[in-house]
Design a protein around this motif. Structure first.
Motif, mmCIF file in Angstrom:
data_model
loop_
_atom_site.group_PDB
_atom_site.id
_atom_site.type_symbol
_atom_site.label_atom_id
_atom_site.label_comp_id
_atom_site.label_asym_id
_atom_site.label_seq_id
_atom_site.Cartn_x
_atom_site.Cartn_y
_atom_site.Cartn_z
ATOM 1 N N ILE A 100 0.830 -1.207 0.000
ATOM 2 C CA ILE A 100 0.000 0.000 0.000
ATOM 3 C C ILE A 100 0.865 1.258 0.000
ATOM 4 O O ILE A 100 0.616 2.204 -0.742
ATOM 5 C CB ILE A 100 -0.960 -0.017 1.198
ATOM 6 N N ASN A 101 1.903 1.255 0.829
ATOM 7 C CA ASN A 101 2.773 2.432 0.902
ATOM 8 C C ASN A 101 3.476 2.729 -0.407
ATOM 9 O O ASN A 101 3.531 3.873 -0.866
ATOM 10 C CB ASN A 101 3.827 2.236 2.001
ATOM 11 N N SER A 102 4.015 1.701 -1.035
ATOM 12 C CA SER A 102 4.819 1.906 -2.238
ATOM 13 C C SER A 102 3.983 2.324 -3.440
ATOM 14 O O SER A 102 4.510 2.863 -4.408
ATOM 15 C CB SER A 102 5.595 0.627 -2.569
ATOM 16 N N ASN A 103 2.686 2.075 -3.381
ATOM 17 C CA ASN A 103 1.827 2.413 -4.517
ATOM 18 C C ASN A 103 0.735 3.426 -4.187
ATOM 19 O O ASN A 103 -0.102 3.734 -5.027
ATOM 20 C CB ASN A 103 1.162 1.138 -5.063
ATOM 21 N N SER A 104 0.753 3.934 -2.943
ATOM 22 C CA SER A 104 -0.262 4.901 -2.495
ATOM 23 C C SER A 104 -1.680 4.379 -2.709
ATOM 24 O O SER A 104 -2.568 5.106 -3.152
ATOM 25 C CB SER A 104 -0.065 6.238 -3.233
ATOM 26 N N THR B 145 -5.407 2.754 -1.607
ATOM 27 C CA THR B 145 -6.382 2.862 -0.521
ATOM 28 C C THR B 145 -7.097 1.522 -0.391
ATOM 29 O O THR B 145 -7.197 0.769 -1.359
ATOM 30 C CB THR B 145 -7.415 3.965 -0.784
ATOM 31 N N LYS C 184 -2.579 6.017 9.098
ATOM 32 C CA LYS C 184 -3.351 5.602 7.928
ATOM 33 C C LYS C 184 -4.019 4.279 8.229
ATOM 34 O O LYS C 184 -3.447 3.412 8.897
ATOM 35 C CB LYS C 184 -2.435 5.465 6.705
#
Length: 628
Positions: A147-151, A153, A199
Motif C-alpha cells: 500500500i505504501n509503495s503504490n499509495s 487505498t 493511515k
C-alpha cells in the motif's frame, strides 16, 4: 491513566518482539522455506530439498534445471501455456468431475500444494538474493509495503458486514491513539508506548509513536484487531510500563506532561474492543455438521457434505462419501451455495442421494437457523415463468454476464437458470439463483450500464440485439419489476484494495482490487493477473474481506502474481486476443461442458412442486431499444 508511565534512561537499543500466537510446529531444515496454513506445514510436493514441481504439467525435477527465476515451470512451453490454458482446464475439469487431460488431473489433485510449493520456491530465491541485506519474512508479502509503495487505498472494514467487527467498527480512524509494544527499547522486558493511527487500510493501521511528530522513520503497520493493540489507559490498569522509544528518549524531560497535553481530547479504542473482536470471531458452524451443498460436478443438484474445519467463518466441506476427505469445497457460512438438510426436498431442487444409509458417528445436521435467510417473495401474482429470458452471471465464468433462460421455477422464489447456447443436453449445468439474487438482471441491463453481454454460443447475428433475439426465439423477457433493484450504501469505490476469494478456485483468498462499480455489482480484479480472470461479485458477497482479514483469522493469503508470471500472461493473452474472432466474445465454457456424464437412474431425485400457470405480460420496453 498515566500511572503506568515508567521513565527509563537506558541508551541501548534492542527490539522486543510480540508473543507468538501461531501453534508451534516441528522444525524443518533451514534450506526448505515453509508456508504455514492452519497449523500445517507445506514443503515441496516431493519433500526433497533442491527439487521442484512444474505448476503446469506436474513434472518433478531438479530445481536448478527449471525455467525462469522463480523455477515454477519445467520448460518455456509450460510457462506460456499456464496463464492462458491451465487455469480454465483445471476449472472445467473440477466442475465436470473428470479431468480432460493428464495435465489437468495433476492440477486437480494438488492445486493448492503446487501453488504453495511454487511460491515457496519463489521466496527461496528472494531470500538467497537478500542474504546480504535484510531477512525476508516467510510469507513474503506485506500489505503495508504494498500500500505504501503504490499509495493505494483499502476498503474500510464497515463495507464487510459479515467480517469480524464489520458491524461494530465504530469511529476508528486516523488520529486514534493506542498503546502498543515499544520495539525501540533495550529493556529485557516487554514495554509499551502510545502511538497514533496515521493511515488505515482495512484492519491494518500505520502507526507512529507519540513524540516523533513528522518523522516517519519508525512507522510500522499493525493489525488493529491484534492482541498487542490496546486502548489508552490499558497499561495503567494492567500494571504495564509506558517507556518512550530510545530514539526520542531525550527529546523531552517531562514525558508525563507531554502525554497529558497530546492525549487531551484525543480518541482511543473502546475499553471492550478486544472483547468485541473475540465475540465477532465466534462462529456457529462446528466441525462434523452436515449440510447440503451445490454439487461441483453437476451444478443442477445438491449433495450432502460435512464441515471439516472452520476458519474465519469459511467452511471446508468434505463430500460425505469421500473416504480420504480429498473431495472438498470451500465457502463462507453465509454462502448461497449451502443449505440445511432437507432444503432440496422442500423447494423441488435436484438432490444426489448419498450411498451412506445412515449418519456416521459424530455427524449431525446443522440447524436451519444458522443459514443465511433469503428475502421472502410473493409469487402469487405476476411471477417468473419457464422460458423467460434474462441476463445472468455465468457461475462457470464469473467475468461474463450472459444471455440466459429460466428453465424451471421452484418453490420459495428459487429459479433454475441455463446459459443460452452452452447448456448440456441433460440440464446438468443449470444452476439455482433466488429471485432476489444480485446475480440476475433484466434484459437490457448490460446495454444500459455499458457492460459487454456475452451472446449465446454460436449465435451469428452480431452485434447482439435483444429485440431481434426475443423475436427469433419467440420468447419474452422477464418483467423488470420482479428483479431485486435494492442498492445498499456499500461504501466501495473504484481502486480500493481488499482480499477476495477466487470463486473459480474457492480455497484461495487473493490480493484484489475493485475496478468497476455498477449499482451494487463490483468488478473484482486479482492483482498480477490478466483482466480475463476478473469476477463480478455483489457488494454484500461473503467472499470479500477487508485488508488484513487473512492475517487476523490465520487464513493463507495469495499474493499478486510475480512479475515473471505477469510477463508470461501478458504475452500469451495478447496473442490470444489477436486471434479471437470478432463474431464471438469471451465465453470460456465450450463444448466440453456438453460432455458431462449422463445422470444415473436412482442416483438423483427431483422433488417437483407446482407452479403458477398465469401468463406474464412483462415487456422489455424499459431495458431494450425498440425498433420498427
Amino acid at each position: 491513566m498515566f500511572d503506568g508511565y515508567d521513565s527509563c534512561s537506558e541508551d541501548t537499543s534492542s527490539s522486543s518482539s510480540s508473543d507468538e500466537s501461531e501453534e508451534e510446529v516441528a522444525p524443518l531444515p533451514s534450506s526448505l522455506p515453509i508456508i504455514k496454513n492452519n497449523g500445517q506445514v507445506y514443503t515441496y510436493p516431493d519433500g526433497k530439498s533442491g527439487m521442484a514441481t512444474c505448476e503446469m504439467c506436474g513434472m518433478v525435477g531438479v530445481r536448478d534445471a527449471f525455467y525462469s527465476k522463480t523455477k515454477r515451470f519445467c520448460s518455456v512451453s509450460c510457462s506460456r501455456s499456464y496463464s492462458s490454458n491451465s487455469k480454465k482446464a483445471s476449472i472445467l475439469a473440477r466442475l465436470q468431475g473428470k479431468p480432460p487431460t493428464k495435465k489437468a488431473k495433476v492440477l486437480q489433485k494438488q492445486p493448492l500444494v503446487a501453488k504453495l510449493a511454487a511460491y515457496a520456491q519463489y521466496q527461496a530465491t528472494l531470500q538467497n538474493q537478500a542474504k546480504t541485506k535484510a531477512a525476508v519474512p516467510v510469507e513474503g508479502f506485506s500489505w503495508g509495503n504494498y500500500i505504501n509503495s503504490n499509495s493505494f487505498t483499502a476498503a474500510p472494514v464497515t463495507c464487510f458486514k459479515h467480517a469480524p467487527m464489520g458491524t461494530c467498527w465504530g469511529d476508528i480512524s486516523e488520529g486514534v491513539r493506542v498503546e502498543v509494544p515499544n520495539t525501540d527499547c533495550s529493556l529485557p522486558t516487554k514495554v509499551f508506548w502510545i502511538a497514533g493511527i496515521v493511515k488505515l487500510a482495512g484492519y491494518n493501521a500505520l502507526l507512529r509513536y507519540e513524540g516523533f511528530e513528522n518523522d516517519s522513520s519508525l512507522d510500522f503497520w499493525c493489525n488493529v484487531c491484534g492482541s498487542d493493540i490496546h486502548p489508552v489507559g490499558w497499561c495503567a490498569t494492567s500494571g504495564k510500563p509506558l517507556v518512550p522509544p530510545r530514539t526520542i528518549q531525550h527529546k523531552y524531560t517531562n514525558w508525563k506532561a507531554f502525554l497529558v497535553k497530546r492525549l487531551t481530547g484525543a480518541k482511543t479504542l473502546p475499553p471492550d474492543f478486544s472483547q468485541k473482536v473475540s465475540e465477532s470471531m465466534q462462529y456457529p458452524f462446528k466441525t462434523s455438521m452436515r449440510v447440503e451443498v451445490v454439487d461441483k460436478t453437476h451444478l443442477c443438484r445438491t449433495r450432502v457434505a460435512v464441515v471439516e474445519c472452520v476458519i474465519g467463518g469459511r467452511l471446508r466441506l468434505v463430500n460425505e462419501e469421500s473416504d480420504d476427505k480429498t473431495d472438498d469445497f470451500w465457502c463462507h457460512m453465509y454462502s448461497p451455495l449451502i443449505h440445511h438438510i432437507g432444503w432440496s426436498r422442500s423447494i423441488g431442487h435436484r438432490f444426489k442421494r448419498s450411498d451412506i444409509t445412515k449418519k456416521q458417528d459424530g455427524h449431525f445436521d446443522a440447524p436451519p437457523h444458522l443459514f443465511m435467510k433469503v428475502k421472502e417473495v410473493d409469487a402469487a401474482g405476476e411471477w417468473f415463468k419457464e422460458g423467460m429470458k434474462l441476463e445472468a452471471i455465468d457461475p462457470l465464468n464469473l467475468s461474463a454476464i450472459c444471455v440466459a433462460t429460466i428453465r424451471k421455477v421452484l418453490a420459495d422464489g428459487y429459479l433454475m437458470i441455463g446459459i443460452d447456447g452452452s447448456e448440456a443436453a441433460d440440464g446438468s449445468d443449470w444452476f439455482c439463483y433466488h429471485a432476489t439474487s444480485p446475480s440476475i438482471f433484466p434484459v437490457g441491463f448490460c446495454e444500459i450500464n455499458m457492460i459487454e453481454l456475452t451472446p449465446p454460443r454460436g449465435y451469428a447475428k452480431l452485434p447482439f440485439k435483444w429485440f431481434d433475439y426475443l423475436r427469433e426465439t419467440d420468447s419474452i423477457a422477464a418483467p423488470v419489476k420482479l428483479f431485486n433493484k435494492e442498492v445498499p450504501n456499500h461504501g466501495f469505490h473504484v481502486g480500493m484494495k481488499l482480499e477476495a476469494v477466487d470463486l473459480m478456485e474457492p480455497r484461495l483468498v487473493c490480493v484484489a482490487t475493485v475496478t468497476r462499480i455498477i449499482h451494487r455489482l463490483l468488478r473484482i480484479h486479482f492483482d498480477g493477473w490478466e483482466d480475463e480472470y476478473d469476477q463480478w461479485v455483489d457488494c454484500e458477497s461473503p467472499d470479500l474481506y477487508p485488508v488484513g482479514w487473512c492475517q487476523l483469522t490465520g487464513y493463507p493469503l495469495q499474493p499478486p502474481a510475480p512479475q515473471s508470471s505477469r510477463d508470461s500472461q501478458s504475452s500469451s493473452s495478447k496473442q490470444k486476443k489477436k486471434a479471437k474472432s470478432q463474431q464471438y466474445k469471451g465465453h470460456k465454457k465450450m463444448t466440453s461442458l456438453q460432455l458431462k456424464e449422463e445422470l444415473l437412474d436412482g442416483e438423483e431425485y427431483s422433488f417437483l412442486q407446482g407452479a403458477s400457470d398465469q401468463e406474464s405480460n412483462g415487456s422489455a420496453s424499459y431495458y431494450t431499444k425498440q425498433e420498427p
